[in-house]
Design a protein around this motif. Structure first.
Motif, PDB file in Angstrom:
ATOM      1  N   GLY A  63      19.822  16.841  26.315  1.00  0.00           N
ATOM      2  CA  GLY A  63      20.562  17.335  25.231  1.00  0.00           C
ATOM      3  C   GLY A  63      21.457  18.266  25.561  1.00  0.00           C
ATOM      4  O   GLY A  63      21.511  18.533  27.112  1.00  0.00           O
ATOM      5  N   ALA A  92      15.338  13.758  25.078  1.00  0.00           N
ATOM      6  CA  ALA A  92      15.021  12.744  23.527  1.00  0.00           C
ATOM      7  C   ALA A  92      14.468  12.043  24.212  1.00  0.00           C
ATOM      8  O   ALA A  92      15.123  11.774  25.659  1.00  0.00           O
ATOM      9  CB  ALA A  92      16.242  12.411  22.903  1.00  0.00           C
ATOM     10  N   VAL A 100      12.315   8.131  18.006  1.00  0.00           N
ATOM     11  CA  VAL A 100      12.501   8.120  19.278  1.00  0.00           C
ATOM     12  C   VAL A 100      11.892  10.481  19.188  1.00  0.00           C
ATOM     13  O   VAL A 100      11.943  11.108  17.907  1.00  0.00           O
ATOM     14  CB  VAL A 100      13.980   8.814  19.022  1.00  0.00           C
ATOM     15  CG1 VAL A 100      15.103   9.501  20.081  1.00  0.00           C
ATOM     16  CG2 VAL A 100      14.975   7.821  19.043  1.00  0.00           C
ATOM     17  N   ILE A 102      11.568  14.455  19.783  1.00  0.00           N
ATOM     18  CA  ILE A 102      12.848  15.338  20.587  1.00  0.00           C
ATOM     19  C   ILE A 102      12.218  16.322  21.395  1.00  0.00           C
ATOM     20  O   ILE A 102      10.748  17.327  20.324  1.00  0.00           O
ATOM     21  CB  ILE A 102      13.594  15.617  19.532  1.00  0.00           C
ATOM     22  CG1 ILE A 102      14.330  15.073  18.671  1.00  0.00           C
ATOM     23  CG2 ILE A 102      14.800  16.608  19.556  1.00  0.00           C
ATOM     24  CD1 ILE A 102      15.141  14.078  20.381  1.00  0.00           C
ATOM     25  N   THR A 113      10.757  14.196  15.482  1.00  0.00           N
ATOM     26  CA  THR A 113      10.683  13.065  15.679  1.00  0.00           C
ATOM     27  C   THR A 113      10.998  12.122  14.828  1.00  0.00           C
ATOM     28  O   THR A 113      11.149  12.759  13.804  1.00  0.00           O
ATOM     29  CB  THR A 113       9.184  12.602  15.444  1.00  0.00           C
ATOM     30  OG1 THR A 113       8.162  13.259  15.635  1.00  0.00           O
ATOM     31  CG2 THR A 113       9.140  11.395  15.595  1.00  0.00           C
ATOM     32  N   VAL A 125      19.582   6.494  24.490  1.00  0.00           N
ATOM     33  CA  VAL A 125      19.311   7.374  23.794  1.00  0.00           C
ATOM     34  C   VAL A 125      20.583   8.141  24.135  1.00  0.00           C
ATOM     35  O   VAL A 125      20.440   8.284  25.908  1.00  0.00           O
ATOM     36  CB  VAL A 125      18.173   8.097  23.713  1.00  0.00           C
ATOM     37  CG1 VAL A 125      17.206   8.172  22.442  1.00  0.00           C
ATOM     38  CG2 VAL A 125      18.026   8.992  24.805  1.00  0.00           C
ATOM     39  N   TRP A 127      23.654  11.461  23.621  1.00  0.00           N
ATOM     40  CA  TRP A 127      23.349  13.659  23.517  1.00  0.00           C
ATOM     41  C   TRP A 127      24.966  12.603  22.640  1.00  0.00           C
ATOM     42  O   TRP A 127      25.832  13.016  23.553  1.00  0.00           O
ATOM     43  CB  TRP A 127      22.857  14.397  23.938  1.00  0.00           C
ATOM     44  CG  TRP A 127      21.625  14.842  23.702  1.00  0.00           C
ATOM     45  CD1 TRP A 127      20.853  13.810  24.910  1.00  0.00           C
ATOM     46  CD2 TRP A 127      21.454  14.995  23.203  1.00  0.00           C
ATOM     47  NE1 TRP A 127      19.273  14.377  24.407  1.00  0.00           N
ATOM     48  CE2 TRP A 127      19.613  15.378  23.197  1.00  0.00           C
ATOM     49  CE3 TRP A 127      21.452  16.101  21.547  1.00  0.00           C
ATOM     50  CZ2 TRP A 127      18.537  15.438  22.414  1.00  0.00           C
ATOM     51  CZ3 TRP A 127      19.680  16.559  21.370  1.00  0.00           C
ATOM     52  CH2 TRP A 127      18.762  16.777  21.373  1.00  0.00           C
ATOM     53  N   LEU A 134      22.597  12.267  17.421  1.00  0.00           N
ATOM     54  CA  LEU A 134      22.523  11.823  18.335  1.00  0.00           C
ATOM     55  C   LEU A 134      22.677   9.821  18.601  1.00  0.00           C
ATOM     56  O   LEU A 134      22.440  10.023  16.927  1.00  0.00           O
ATOM     57  CB  LEU A 134      20.545  11.911  18.286  1.00  0.00           C
ATOM     58  CG  LEU A 134      19.975  11.258  19.617  1.00  0.00           C
ATOM     59  CD1 LEU A 134      20.177  12.117  21.623  1.00  0.00           C
ATOM     60  CD2 LEU A 134      18.212  11.590  19.795  1.00  0.00           C
ATOM     61  N   SER A 136      20.775   6.404  19.049  1.00  0.00           N
ATOM     62  CA  SER A 136      19.682   5.579  20.425  1.00  0.00           C
ATOM     63  C   SER A 136      20.529   3.916  19.878  1.00  0.00           C
ATOM     64  O   SER A 136      21.003   3.782  18.407  1.00  0.00           O
ATOM     65  CB  SER A 136      18.748   5.107  19.070  1.00  0.00           C
ATOM     66  OG  SER A 136      18.844   5.539  18.035  1.00  0.00           O
ATOM     67  N   TRP A 146      21.555   9.913  14.959  1.00  0.00           N
ATOM     68  CA  TRP A 146      20.867  10.589  14.313  1.00  0.00           C
ATOM     69  C   TRP A 146      20.932  12.288  14.157  1.00  0.00           C
ATOM     70  O   TRP A 146      22.642  12.898  15.045  1.00  0.00           O
ATOM     71  CB  TRP A 146      19.344  11.267  14.836  1.00  0.00           C
ATOM     72  CG  TRP A 146      18.832   9.924  14.601  1.00  0.00           C
ATOM     73  CD1 TRP A 146      19.143   8.868  16.294  1.00  0.00           C
ATOM     74  CD2 TRP A 146      17.613   9.449  14.246  1.00  0.00           C
ATOM     75  NE1 TRP A 146      18.671   7.463  15.824  1.00  0.00           N
ATOM     76  CE2 TRP A 146      17.874   7.727  15.049  1.00  0.00           C
ATOM     77  CE3 TRP A 146      16.892   9.867  13.106  1.00  0.00           C
ATOM     78  CZ2 TRP A 146      16.693   6.919  14.337  1.00  0.00           C
ATOM     79  CZ3 TRP A 146      15.777   8.990  12.876  1.00  0.00           C
ATOM     80  CH2 TRP A 146      16.211   7.678  13.475  1.00  0.00           C
ATOM     81  N   LEU A 148      20.264  15.366  13.262  1.00  0.00           N
ATOM     82  CA  LEU A 148      18.871  16.772  14.195  1.00  0.00           C
ATOM     83  C   LEU A 148      18.448  17.629  12.959  1.00  0.00           C
ATOM     84  O   LEU A 148      17.176  18.612  12.893  1.00  0.00           O
ATOM     85  CB  LEU A 148      19.068  17.066  14.856  1.00  0.00           C
ATOM     86  CG  LEU A 148      18.215  16.744  16.582  1.00  0.00           C
ATOM     87  CD1 LEU A 148      19.227  15.068  16.664  1.00  0.00           C
ATOM     88  CD2 LEU A 148      18.528  16.759  18.027  1.00  0.00           C
TER      89      LEU A 148
END
Length: 627
Positions: A63, A92, A100, A102, A113, A125, A127, A134, A136, A146, A148
């Motif tokens: 990241g 990641a 995925v 982290i 997770t 994946v 960033w 994120l 994926s 995603w 986080l």
């Protein structure tokens, strides 16, 4: 793929941390995440996912660097207030199970997770420049965005008909590149396709933006690489939409495995590119991106590595990172279990460079004291440190004194030699029996492990024979569990060589050793790249034994019937010469009637015919009667 943009499922991920290149993160064949410190050349952290064998890690990506809070800190002065250092923290990992993970290097533990977004394995994946987002891509053809902060999927959309194999976010965070066999550029605000690019016949495994210019200035470039493709293609995003073909191609010796580049911020600044290929070579490129180029460009410098032996063997390069200086490159080479990191200066004026290094292949991993959180005391030269000794090298145990007598110091106590240890080995029992005299040493499994390592290193047949004659299965299991990793493969080779030339009662014991090795060290054996060639003798022996087992079973049945008939005939002719002996197995309580005439022979337990049996070999005569 080992670049920051993702990973191909056929390659082991290997990525340097951004900016400072302080850490190297990689996943080896055993499914464990290892983070190495490139400054101290030591293992910084190690993380074992709960499903590292069933759901292996396919891709990893660092990241963005951020300000990390590492426990309580003192209040900073005004002069230090502006001196805040950003560090690489979050990592990641996309898994084959569709989740995925982290991981936080600051905590040394799993951060969170992300699951429930994909129904297939996560191939890549990526960033966002803001570390809270994120992206994926998966085999289920979907892309998931995603969040986080909440740990949940923010949005999800179908990217293509085929699996998504690579992702890349633009430096300004407004565009997203995705690829299977077709490359698509997405507008992250509307989640709609901005452009499409076609040109690869196989799955695209690498996507990287090469410039930081906006797309409306005809100065936005990105490069792509595909599986089994020895060309890196550079694409230009034109304002008029006439960008169907690639403008520049870089020639390679094999498909790209790891890519690092220094982006071009203007037309006057050249693109610097370092590509590690699957064949272990490093290619360096430097090119000004200013429109199309007809001929493919060759590397300005190619770097290879080999060992220092008389007949040099090439050392594969795993990853490379470009430094601030144009001549400095950080290299990672060797194997994924214990890579070697080195910062070298390369003279790019030479087209071909071969670096010779002496790489140690031992797997003794060195952990930092910060990982185990054990403080090492500072000891001066005048201090004396008393240690109990190495495992297994203990002095003879003295019997406990009776009554209220005080223990006296024994100044003549010495460590047992190898010969004394061999003499103390009791094949029937390992521990001291109740009736044993006091002062007798008890050989534990530590002693067997030490003896076994000693015998393997010195190839001493007498030591190995004494150890291999141990019948206690629990002792065998604990001895194998205490073996160091470098001694596992020599033990398997010794068993493979010895097994075909020993009698049947010894072969049963050798099978127990082999079974214990496979139970405790399967993950290590599976991580060896040339395991099939090293264990060729064992595979051939197992195949030959399995082919003969059916025939031997038939022969055993026929002999049993024949001996029974011989006994009946002997009873009819001379009843006085026929004795019916009942034998009983000491381990499995199996009883068997055996007709014995004038020829005395050893009787074996029927269960011991199977090589996986735990029964003792010779049966003890239980009773004897006339037929």
């Amino acid at each position: 793929m080992a670049a920051d943009s993702g990973s191909s499922s056929l390659q082991l991920p290997c990525v340097f941390s951004p900016k400072s290149r302080q850490y190297l993160a990689l996943c080896a064949q055993d499914g464990r995440l290892r983070i190495w410190n490139t400054d101290s050349k030591t293992l910084h952290q190690e993380y074992v996912p709960s499903a590292h064998l069933s759901a292996t890690c396919i891709c990893i990506a660092w990241g963005p660097c951020r300000i990390v809070k590492e426990g309580p800190q003192r209040k900073k002065r005004k002069s230090e207030a502006g001196q805040v250092e950003e560090k690489a923290d979050l990592l990641a990992m996309g898994t084959a199970a569709g989740s995925v993970l982290i991981y936080s290097t600051a905590k040394g533990a799993l951060h969170c997770t992300l699951d429930g977004g994909h129904s297939g394995g996560v191939n890549c994946v990526q960033w966002h420049p803001e570390d809270t987002l994120l992206y994926s891509g998966s085999d289920d053809t979907n892309i998931v965005e995603w969040d986080l902060q909440t740990g949940k999927a923010r949005s999800k959309w179908k990217a293509d008909r085929a699996a998504v194999t690579s992702l890349c976010v633009s430096p300004d965070g407004k565009l997203l590149l995705s690829a299977g066999q077709i490359i698509k550029m997405w507008d992250l605000d509307t989640k709609e396709v901005y452009r499409k690019f076609t040109g690869h016949s196989t799955a695209v495994t690498t996507l990287r933006f090469a410039t930081t210019r906006p797309p409306d200035s005809n100065g936005l470039y990105f490069l792509s690489g595909a599986a089994h493709d020895r060309l890196l293609s550079v694409w230009q995003v034109r304002e008029d939409g006439k960008d169907k073909n690639s403008v520049v191609s870089f020639t390679l010796t094999d498909e790209p495995q790891h890519i690092d580049l220094v982006t071009s911020n203007s037309k006057e600044e050249a693109l610097r590119l370092a590509v590690v290929c699957k064949d272990g070579q490093l290619h360096l490129f430097e090119h000004f991106l200013n429109g199309p180029c007809k001929k493919p460009l060759s590397p300005s410098c190619t770097v290879q590595m080999s060992d220092t032996k008389d007949s040099p063997v090439p050392i594969p390069l795993l990853a490379a990172a470009l430094g601030v200086d144009t001549r400095t490159v950080m290299l990672a080479y060797g194997n994924h279990l214990q890579p070697v990191m080195e910062k070298v200066e390369i003279n790019t004026a030479e087209r071909h460079i071969c670096l010779t290094r002496d790489v140690q292949t031992s797997l003794s991993l060195s952990m930092e004291t910060a990982v185990s959180k054990v403080k090492t005391p500072i000891v001066n030269t005048k201090s004396r440190v008393l240690v109990p000794g190495l495992p297994g090298h203990q002095a003879p145990v003295k019997g406990a004194s009776q009554g209220s007598e005080k223990r006296k110091k024994d100044t003549d106590t010495k460590e047992m030699s190898i010969a004394e240890r061999l003499g103390e080995i009791d094949l029937s029992s390992v521990s001291i029996e109740k009736g044993a005299p006091k002062g007798t040493a008890s050989l534990q499994t530590d002693n067997f492990a030490v003896l076994l390592v000693q015998g393997l290193e010195s190839s001493d047949a007498s030591i190995l024979n004494k150890v291999f004659q141990t019948r206690k299965e629990m002792v065998i299991k604990k001895t194998v569990a205490r073996l160091p990793l470098p001694a596992v493969l020599p033990l398997v080779e010794e068993v493979s060589i010895t097994y075909p030339f020993v009698p049947s009662y010894r072969a049963v014991l050798m099978v127990r050793w082999l079974k214990a090795v496979l139970m405790h060290h399967t993950s290590y054996l599976a991580s060896l790249p040339d395991l099939v060639t090293q264990l060729g003798v064992l595979y051939h022996m197992i195949e030959s034994r399995v082919k003969m087992f059916h025939k031997l079973t038939k022969l055993h049945g026929k002999l049993y019937l024949l001996m029974t008939q011989v006994g009946v005939l002997m009873y009819r002719n001379e009843p006085s010469l026929c004795l019916l002996s009942v034998f009983k197995c000491l381990d499995c309580d199996v009883s068997m009637n055996w007709v014995v005439g004038q020829i005395d022979t050893d009787v074996h337990c029927p269960s011991a015919i199977s090589e996986s049996s735990t029964c003792c070999v010779n049966m003890m005569r239980h009773s004897e009667d006339k037929c």
